[in-house]
Design a protein around this motif. Structure first.
Motif, mmCIF file in Angstrom:
data_model
loop_
_atom_site.group_PDB
_atom_site.id
_atom_site.type_symbol
_atom_site.label_atom_id
_atom_site.label_comp_id
_atom_site.label_asym_id
_atom_site.label_seq_id
_atom_site.Cartn_x
_atom_site.Cartn_y
_atom_site.Cartn_z
ATOM 1 N N ARG A 86 40.993 32.389 38.628
ATOM 2 C CA ARG A 86 39.545 32.275 38.467
ATOM 3 C C ARG A 86 38.836 32.878 39.668
ATOM 4 N NH1 ARG A 86 38.219 28.127 34.822
ATOM 5 N NH2 ARG A 86 36.429 27.523 36.046
ATOM 6 N N ALA A 95 28.181 30.475 34.529
ATOM 7 C CA ALA A 95 29.591 30.608 34.185
ATOM 8 C C ALA A 95 30.483 29.863 35.159
ATOM 9 C CB ALA A 95 29.975 32.072 34.171
ATOM 10 N N PHE A 96 30.063 29.794 36.397
ATOM 11 C CA PHE A 96 30.952 29.248 37.413
ATOM 12 C C PHE A 96 30.735 27.766 37.649
ATOM 13 C CE2 PHE A 96 30.291 33.794 38.566
ATOM 14 C CZ PHE A 96 31.447 34.220 37.940
ATOM 15 N N ALA A 106 39.121 34.352 32.110
ATOM 16 C CA ALA A 106 39.510 33.233 32.990
ATOM 17 C C ALA A 106 38.288 32.665 33.707
ATOM 18 C CB ALA A 106 40.553 33.697 34.004
ATOM 19 N N GLY A 121 35.680 28.673 26.328
ATOM 20 C CA GLY A 121 34.797 29.035 27.440
ATOM 21 C C GLY A 121 33.931 30.239 27.102
ATOM 22 N N ASN A 161 35.351 31.984 32.716
ATOM 23 C CA ASN A 161 34.569 31.003 31.960
ATOM 24 C C ASN A 161 35.427 29.894 31.364
ATOM 25 O OD1 ASN A 161 31.860 32.265 32.009
ATOM 26 N ND2 ASN A 161 32.957 33.934 31.015
ATOM 27 N N ALA A 162 36.718 29.944 31.650
ATOM 28 C CA ALA A 162 37.637 29.019 30.958
ATOM 29 C C ALA A 162 37.168 27.573 31.061
ATOM 30 C CB ALA A 162 39.038 29.163 31.538
ATOM 31 N N THR A 163 37.114 26.931 29.920
ATOM 32 C CA THR A 163 36.661 25.543 29.821
ATOM 33 C C THR A 163 37.532 24.837 28.792
ATOM 34 O OG1 THR A 163 34.428 26.440 29.992
ATOM 35 C CG2 THR A 163 34.620 24.101 29.460
ATOM 36 N N ASP A 164 38.065 23.695 29.149
ATOM 37 C CA ASP A 164 38.877 22.977 28.168
ATOM 38 C C ASP A 164 38.001 22.485 27.025
ATOM 39 O OD1 ASP A 164 41.422 23.231 29.159
ATOM 40 O OD2 ASP A 164 41.248 21.496 30.487
ATOM 41 N N PRO A 165 38.371 22.796 25.802
ATOM 42 C CA PRO A 165 37.607 22.267 24.658
ATOM 43 C C PRO A 165 37.891 20.774 24.471
ATOM 44 C CG PRO A 165 39.482 23.549 23.889
ATOM 45 C CD PRO A 165 39.498 23.644 25.378
ATOM 46 N N SER A 220 41.237 27.323 26.241
ATOM 47 C CA SER A 220 40.182 27.188 27.259
ATOM 48 C C SER A 220 39.455 28.517 27.458
ATOM 49 C CB SER A 220 40.759 26.679 28.574
ATOM 50 O OG SER A 220 41.625 27.631 29.131
ATOM 51 N N LEU A 250 31.172 25.658 35.224
ATOM 52 C CA LEU A 250 31.932 24.929 34.205
ATOM 53 C C LEU A 250 33.126 24.224 34.825
ATOM 54 C CD1 LEU A 250 31.775 27.750 31.546
ATOM 55 C CD2 LEU A 250 30.491 25.612 31.539
ATOM 56 N N VAL A 251 33.551 23.216 34.134
ATOM 57 C CA VAL A 251 34.681 22.412 34.613
ATOM 58 C C VAL A 251 35.946 23.260 34.643
ATOM 59 C CG1 VAL A 251 36.050 20.362 34.116
ATOM 60 C CG2 VAL A 251 33.618 20.411 33.537
ATOM 61 N N ALA A 252 36.660 23.176 35.731
ATOM 62 C CA ALA A 252 37.909 23.916 35.842
ATOM 63 C C ALA A 252 38.881 23.420 34.790
ATOM 64 C CB ALA A 252 38.496 23.722 37.228
ATOM 65 N N ASP A 253 39.772 24.270 34.382
ATOM 66 C CA ASP A 253 40.671 23.841 33.320
ATOM 67 C C ASP A 253 42.111 23.996 33.756
ATOM 68 O OD1 ASP A 253 41.489 26.632 32.481
ATOM 69 O OD2 ASP A 253 42.265 25.357 30.894
ATOM 70 N N SER A 254 42.955 23.273 33.052
ATOM 71 C CA SER A 254 44.338 23.148 33.486
ATOM 72 C C SER A 254 45.188 24.395 33.251
ATOM 73 C CB SER A 254 44.953 21.960 32.759
ATOM 74 O OG SER A 254 44.619 22.022 31.385
ATOM 75 N N ILE A 274 44.404 27.586 33.393
ATOM 76 C CA ILE A 274 44.080 28.764 34.194
ATOM 77 C C ILE A 274 44.103 28.353 35.662
ATOM 78 C CG2 ILE A 274 42.391 30.593 34.599
ATOM 79 C CD1 ILE A 274 43.076 30.550 31.697
#
Lengths: 199, 231
Positions: free
Chosen positions: A139, A125-126, B60, A51, B62-66, A47, A128-132, A134
């Motif tokens: 964040r 940048a902010f 962190a 990202g 920009n973290a985005t699940d691919p 991610s 974007l969909v949150a990810d599991s 992190i």
């Protein structure tokens, strides 16, 4: 792990996976051709990589392709990783950034990205969909630290790190002299480093 | 372009670490770094390291699940790469280091660059059940890399002296039907590094070597002077 309890969003807690051992150990197993370790390494880091690549390339197709290339490079060159020179995450993100920047520059050279070029925009940048992988507190902390930069410092990071411009191009873009740009970059990074508690 | 001074060099550490330099500058910086005083180089590297660690943490934000399909693609690529390269690496590491010389002579560096049509040796190396066994042989070393799935193996001999004139080394795959000839090597065939393919391992458990007169024998007549276990 009393350190993590005492300092829940400290440097280590932000760069180490929550389960499955630390990234350095995983990467060393990857270097030995361990496919399970590679899958775990991917799960802990993809991610961040995707990202970053998406932020730089702004194109889903290019981003997937480049992310795939990055992990193939991880698989092929993991044995070149030297823990004495930095963390596994830093090794990975440096490589990922370099790949994304190379891609963006070659696209620019080919004139294919004129319209999108220079559109670097920190706000995106902010969204974007949150990810599991992190945690939200990480964040938030990073975001607070980015918010703590001055506008001109943040602009330099956006144009150079996310936009793919060289510091010389940044100085031309902003009509500022080179040493000013270098100072802004250095101060921005020192600010972030202190704020995030990076040793 | 002008080479940067030591001060300029340290000032470039942050742009360098952020990849915010041209390739020309990168080369110039790295050149200067190589000849810079140790203290200057250390300051530069410490700065680069700190910047990179910092940006690693910043990632962190920009973290985005691919997409899930990317994971499948990446892992599949690794499996293919694993078959083509890592198996080689494992096989080569377990074999004597000298095997590299033999394989290079045999396959012109097949270990290093994937070819469009894998050779038999490459396929053996890529086999999931690839095994390696090694033994001293007449003052040199013999190594067999083999796969039961492929029903084939590669023998690599390093620094094995050639047989006496008028005789050959004969190889035997020994299974439950007794020794089956697996080929011969005459004086001319034995170089400092020699390779030989076996295409039918059958149920053999041992590769044995004898010295045989003339062009070889249907059954071993000489004493077995070396053997490699294939189990």
């Amino acid at each position: 792990m009393t350190t993590l309890v005492a300092e829940p969003i400290g440097y280590r807690s932000m760069t180490e996976p929550r389960r499955g051992g630390d990234l350095d150990a995983l990467l060393r197993r990857v270097a030995r051709g361990d496919a399970d370790a590679f899958a775990a390494f991917y799960d802990h880091t993809s991610s961040r990589v995707y990202g970053l690549v998406t932020r730089v390339l702004r194109d889903a197709g290019y981003s997937e392709e480049t992310t795939q290339e990055i992990y193939v490079e991880v698989w092929r060159t993991a044995d070149a990783y030297d823990p004495a020179k930095g963390s596994a995450l830093s090794w990975l993100m440096t490589m990922a950034h370099r790949r994304a920047i190379d891609r963006v520059r070659s696209e620019q050279a080919a004139g294919q990205r004129e319209s999108r070029y220079g559109a670097a925009n920190v706000d995106r940048a902010f969204d974007l969909v949150a990810d599991s992988a992190i945690a939200a507190d990480e964040r938030r902390r990073v975001r607070e630290c980015l918010d703590g930069l001055t506008d001109v410092q943040r602009q330099c990071i956006d144009l150079a790190y996310y936009g793919g411009l060289t510091y010389v191009e940044v100085s031309q873009r902003l009509a500022a002299n080179l040493s000013t740009i270098k100072s802004r970059m250095r101060d921005a990074l020192r600010g972030l480093r202190n704020c995030l508690g990076v040793p | 372009m002008t080479e940067p001074t030591e001060f300029d060099l340290i000032e470039l550490a942050t742009p360098y670490a952020l990849n915010a330099i041209s390739e020309t500058e990168r080369a110039a910086i790295e050149r200067q770094l190589a000849s810079a005083p140790a203290a200057v180089a250390r300051v530069f590297r410490d700065e680069v390291r700190a910047v990179r660690e910092t940006m690693a943490v910043v990632s962190a934000a920009n973290a985005t699940d691919p997409p899930a399909r990317l994971r499948a693609g990446v892992l599949a690529t690794a499996r293919v790469e694993n078959a083509r390269q890592s198996r080689w690496r494992v096989a080569l590491l377990t074999a004597a280091a000298a095997i590299v010389v033999g394989l290079a002579a045999f396959g012109a560096g097949i270990a290093l660059r994937p070819s469009p049509a894998p050779t038999m040796a490459e396929q053996i190396m890529a086999a999931p059940d690839v095994r390696t066994t090694s033994s001293p042989l007449a003052g040199g070393t013999a190594t067999v890399v083999f796969s039961r799935d492929m029903n084939a193996g590669v023998l690599v001999m390093n620094n094995v002296p050639p047989p006496a004139q008028g005789t050959v080394y004969q190889m035997w795959l020994v299974g439950d039907k007794g020794p089956q000839s697996a080929g011969t090597m005459d004086t001319a065939a034995v170089a400092p590094s020699t390779t030989h393919m076996f295409s039918d391992l059958g149920n053999s458990s041992v590769l044995a070597f004898t010295v045989e007169p003339g062009n070889g024998s249907p059954q071993p007549t000489g004493k077995i002077f070396a053997k490699l276990s294939l189990t």
